[in-house]
Design an enzyme around this catalytic site. Structure first.
Site, short mmCIF file in Angstrom:
data_model
loop_
_atom_site.label_atom_id
_atom_site.label_comp_id
_atom_site.label_asym_id
_atom_site.label_seq_id
_atom_site.Cartn_x
_atom_site.Cartn_y
_atom_site.Cartn_z
N LEU A 61 0.87 -1.17 0.00
CA LEU A 61 0.00 0.00 0.00
C LEU A 61 0.91 1.22 0.00
O LEU A 61 1.91 1.25 0.72
CB LEU A 61 -0.91 0.03 1.24
CG LEU A 61 -1.98 -1.05 1.37
CD1 LEU A 61 -2.72 -0.91 2.70
CD2 LEU A 61 -2.97 -1.00 0.21
N ASP A 62 0.57 2.23 -0.79
CA ASP A 62 1.38 3.44 -0.83
C ASP A 62 1.43 4.10 0.55
O ASP A 62 0.52 3.93 1.37
CB ASP A 62 0.80 4.44 -1.84
CG ASP A 62 0.88 3.93 -3.27
OD1 ASP A 62 1.69 3.02 -3.54
OD2 ASP A 62 0.13 4.45 -4.12
N ARG A 63 2.47 4.86 0.77
CA ARG A 63 2.68 5.48 2.09
C ARG A 63 1.47 6.28 2.59
O ARG A 63 1.09 6.14 3.76
CB ARG A 63 3.92 6.39 2.04
CG ARG A 63 4.31 6.96 3.39
CD ARG A 63 5.69 7.59 3.37
NE ARG A 63 6.17 7.85 4.72
CZ ARG A 63 7.43 8.08 5.04
NH1 ARG A 63 8.36 8.10 4.11
NH2 ARG A 63 7.78 8.29 6.30
N VAL A 65 -1.64 5.84 2.04
CA VAL A 65 -2.86 5.03 2.00
C VAL A 65 -2.97 4.20 3.27
O VAL A 65 -1.96 3.77 3.84
CB VAL A 65 -2.84 4.11 0.76
CG1 VAL A 65 -4.06 3.20 0.72
CG2 VAL A 65 -2.75 4.95 -0.51
N ARG A 164 -5.13 5.54 -7.76
CA ARG A 164 -4.90 6.98 -7.72
C ARG A 164 -4.90 7.56 -9.13
O ARG A 164 -5.51 8.61 -9.39
CB ARG A 164 -3.58 7.27 -7.01
CG ARG A 164 -3.56 6.77 -5.57
CD ARG A 164 -2.16 6.77 -4.97
NE ARG A 164 -1.65 8.14 -4.81
CZ ARG A 164 -0.44 8.42 -4.34
NH1 ARG A 164 0.38 7.42 -3.99
NH2 ARG A 164 -0.05 9.66 -4.22
#
Length: 242
Positions: A61-63, A65, A164
């Site tokens: 998961l992106d930072r 998120v 995104r």
């Protein structure tokens, strides 16, 4: 540590947590302590493990998120979970908050995504080009509250920054996501994208797992709980694995 590591499920094979926004899953050039590090500390302390702890993220998961994140606690579990994700025998559901009303109530977003590693950005193309990967996302608008829309997203592929970029290309950048077109940041530098649910078959026990991650504890997010109409039924889960 307790506020950072929020276990949703754990056994000898898996550790599944509710990732807070703002933490890296694995290390990068910043050198910041990662969620993986915190989870290893959690296991070492809880189970009194003196040596090195085996733990590996199954996905990312992106930072900025938040939400459901799966770690494998053994090499066997990691190998089997990698196969489950690669064969798409997993159902991922995200919630995203956008300011602009989506043009359709529901549908599928399809594009070809190409990542620029140096800039850590992804560009979407309407047609295939060299170096781009096809990305598909189902979406459904769940409702509107306080001039914002809650959109349920189901990625059918797992490309970097896929959700995104897809929402940005759809004309509805995710709230707080400066990188992909939202005009201002959230105060905590998060974006309003949350990995809400994950359904898959346990890699060892062969039983369906239904994991739901609670929303971040702030009033803006929590108001959208009134729009959650999903009712999990056993027949839906069984159909996924048939």
């Amino acid at each position: 540590m307790n506020k950072i590591v929020q276990p949703l499920y754990e056994d000898n094979h898996l550790l599944i947590v509710n990732k807070p926004a703002g933490y890296l899953v694995q290390g990068d050039h910043t050198g910041d302590k990662t969620l993986l590090d915190y989870c290893k500390d959690y296991i070492a302390e809880k189970y009194d493990k003196p040596g090195a702890v085996f733990l590996h993220p199954v996905h990312r998961l992106d930072r900025p998120v938040s939400g459901v994140l799966v770690f494998a606690r053994t090499s066997k579990a990691l190998e089997r979970m990698n196969k489950i994700f690669a064969s798409r025998k997993v159902q991922k559901t995200y919630w995203a908050v956008v300011k602009k009303r989506p043009a359709q109530q529901k549908g599928k977003l399809v594009s070809w995504l190409k990542k620029d590693g140096a800039k850590n950005t992804v560009t979407a193309y309407a047609e295939p080009i060299d170096g781009a990967q096809k990305a598909e996302t189902n979406f459904k608008v769940l409702g509107k509250l306080n001039n914002h829309y809650l959109v349920e997203l189901e990625p059918l592929t797992g490309r970097p920054h896929q959700l995104r970029v897809h929402m940005s290309e759809f004309g509805c950048p995710i709230r707080g996501d400066l990188k992909y077109g939202f005009p201002k940041p959230n105060l905590d530098k998060s974006i309003n994208l949350h990995a809400r649910r994950l359904y898959f078959e346990h890699p060892v026990k062969k039983e369906p797992l239904i994991i739901v991650a609670g929303l971040p504890t702030d009033q803006f997010w929590e108001q959208f709980l009134t729009l959650d109409e999903v009712k999990v039924k056993e027949k839906n889960i069984n159909n996924m694995f048939s």
